[in-house]
Design a protein around this motif. Sequence first.
Motif, PDB file in Angstrom:
ATOM      1  N   ASN A 112       1.856  -2.683   9.755  1.00 17.01           N
ATOM      2  CA  ASN A 112       1.362  -3.085   8.589  1.00 17.01           C
ATOM      3  C   ASN A 112       0.989  -2.426   7.177  1.00 17.01           C
ATOM      4  N   PRO A 113       1.857  -2.459   6.211  1.00 17.77           N
ATOM      5  CA  PRO A 113       1.552  -1.661   5.023  1.00 17.77           C
ATOM      6  C   PRO A 113       0.144  -2.089   4.300  1.00 17.77           C
ATOM      7  N   LEU A 114      -0.364  -3.138   4.656  1.00 11.93           N
ATOM      8  CA  LEU A 114      -1.491  -3.495   4.042  1.00 11.93           C
ATOM      9  C   LEU A 114      -2.885  -2.729   4.379  1.00 11.93           C
ATOM     10  N   ARG A 115      -2.706  -2.021   5.577  1.00  9.80           N
ATOM     11  CA  ARG A 115      -3.485  -1.162   6.042  1.00  9.80           C
ATOM     12  C   ARG A 115      -3.587   0.317   5.380  1.00  9.80           C
ATOM     13  N   GLU A 116      -2.615   0.563   4.584  1.00 11.09           N
ATOM     14  CA  GLU A 116      -2.483   1.736   3.916  1.00 11.09           C
ATOM     15  C   GLU A 116      -3.377   1.981   2.654  1.00 11.09           C
ATOM     16  N   GLN A 117      -3.744   2.897   2.340  1.00  2.00           N
ATOM     17  CA  GLN A 117      -4.850   3.492   1.312  1.00  2.00           C
ATOM     18  C   GLN A 117      -4.101   2.944  -0.121  1.00  2.00           C
ATOM     19  N   ARG A 118      -2.618   3.005  -0.257  1.00  2.45           N
ATOM     20  CA  ARG A 118      -2.102   2.719  -1.592  1.00  2.45           C
ATOM     21  C   ARG A 118      -2.187   1.312  -1.950  1.00  2.45           C
ATOM     22  N   TRP A 119      -2.232   0.570  -0.691  1.00  3.57           N
ATOM     23  CA  TRP A 119      -2.452  -0.960  -1.038  1.00  3.57           C
ATOM     24  C   TRP A 119      -3.836  -1.207  -1.307  1.00  3.57           C
ATOM     25  N   ARG A 120      -4.740  -0.570  -0.620  1.00 12.19           N
ATOM     26  CA  ARG A 120      -6.171  -1.014  -0.936  1.00 12.19           C
ATOM     27  C   ARG A 120      -6.694  -0.783  -2.133  1.00 12.19           C
ATOM     28  N   GLN A 121      -5.874   0.330  -2.820  1.00 14.73           N
ATOM     29  CA  GLN A 121      -6.225   0.736  -4.301  1.00 14.73           C
ATOM     30  C   GLN A 121      -5.520   0.212  -5.360  1.00 14.73           C
ATOM     31  N   SER A 122      -4.396  -0.786  -4.970  1.00 14.59           N
ATOM     32  CA  SER A 122      -3.612  -1.310  -5.889  1.00 14.59           C
ATOM     33  C   SER A 122      -4.072  -2.351  -6.707  1.00 14.59           C
ATOM     34  N   ASP A 123      -3.530  -2.728  -7.785  1.00 11.80           N
ATOM     35  CA  ASP A 123      -4.201  -3.789  -8.890  1.00 11.80           C
ATOM     36  C   ASP A 123      -3.728  -5.202  -8.251  1.00 11.80           C
ATOM     37  N   GLU A 124      -2.539  -5.266  -7.356  1.00 10.84           N
ATOM     38  CA  GLU A 124      -1.915  -6.389  -6.784  1.00 10.84           C
ATOM     39  C   GLU A 124      -3.179  -6.872  -5.904  1.00 10.84           C
ATOM     40  N   ARG A 125      -3.751  -6.031  -5.124  1.00 12.76           N
ATOM     41  CA  ARG A 125      -4.804  -6.694  -4.072  1.00 12.76           C
ATOM     42  C   ARG A 125      -5.533  -7.647  -4.381  1.00 12.76           C
ATOM     43  N   ALA A 126      -6.124  -7.573  -5.769  1.00  9.69           N
ATOM     44  CA  ALA A 126      -7.103  -8.656  -6.151  1.00  9.69           C
ATOM     45  C   ALA A 126      -6.435  -9.748  -6.429  1.00  9.69           C
ATOM     46  N   ASP A 127      -5.184  -9.919  -6.782  1.00 10.03           N
ATOM     47  CA  ASP A 127      -4.469 -11.082  -7.157  1.00 10.03           C
ATOM     48  C   ASP A 127      -4.098 -11.854  -5.940  1.00 10.03           C
ATOM     49  N   THR A 128      -4.079 -11.178  -4.732  1.00 11.49           N
ATOM     50  CA  THR A 128      -3.571 -11.979  -3.555  1.00 11.49           C
ATOM     51  C   THR A 128      -4.904 -12.371  -2.824  1.00 11.49           C
ATOM     52  N   ASP A 129      -4.452 -13.225  -1.582  1.00 15.62           N
ATOM     53  CA  ASP A 129      -5.509 -13.624  -0.599  1.00 15.62           C
ATOM     54  C   ASP A 129      -4.875 -13.067   0.694  1.00 15.62           C
ATOM     55  N   LEU A 130      -4.758 -11.722   0.944  1.00 16.21           N
ATOM     56  CA  LEU A 130      -4.058 -11.220   2.119  1.00 16.21           C
ATOM     57  C   LEU A 130      -5.347 -10.357   2.928  1.00 16.21           C
ATOM     58  N   TYR A 131      -6.454 -10.631   2.496  1.00 13.34           N
ATOM     59  CA  TYR A 131      -7.565  -9.557   3.234  1.00 13.34           C
ATOM     60  C   TYR A 131      -7.497 -10.124   4.810  1.00 13.34           C
TER      61      TYR A 131
END
Length: 109
Positions: free
Chosen positions: A16-35
């Motif tokens: 799961n790439p959503l576990r990676e630090q780069r995803w958790r720090q990306s600007d896209e994270r706030a715009d999605t509902d993938l938590y």
Amino acid sequence: MDDDATEWVTGIVIPNPLREQRWRQSDERADTDLYQIEGAEYLVCDLGEHHRHDQDTYVYRLTKIEVAKTSSGAVFVPGARWDRQHERAEDSGVDAPPTARRRRRFFAT
């Protein structure tokens, strides 16, 4: 070759790439509902285009995560695309479509 006996690759399991630090720090994270799926160790991805199960080497990339919500839950459907390894190595100079810059793409290989 008999088409009835042909085995097809229709999906893949990826870390799961959503576990990676780069995803958790990306600007896209706030715009999605993938938590809800960030904690999953693996994602089971549907391949938009199937390919034969053969001896070729394939490279896969996550291209989307579809979300369907109801009042009682959500369903997440990760989707991936593939290229044959030799096609990428013998690229004719045409750039591949961007994978990390397009909105809603979460992982590039």
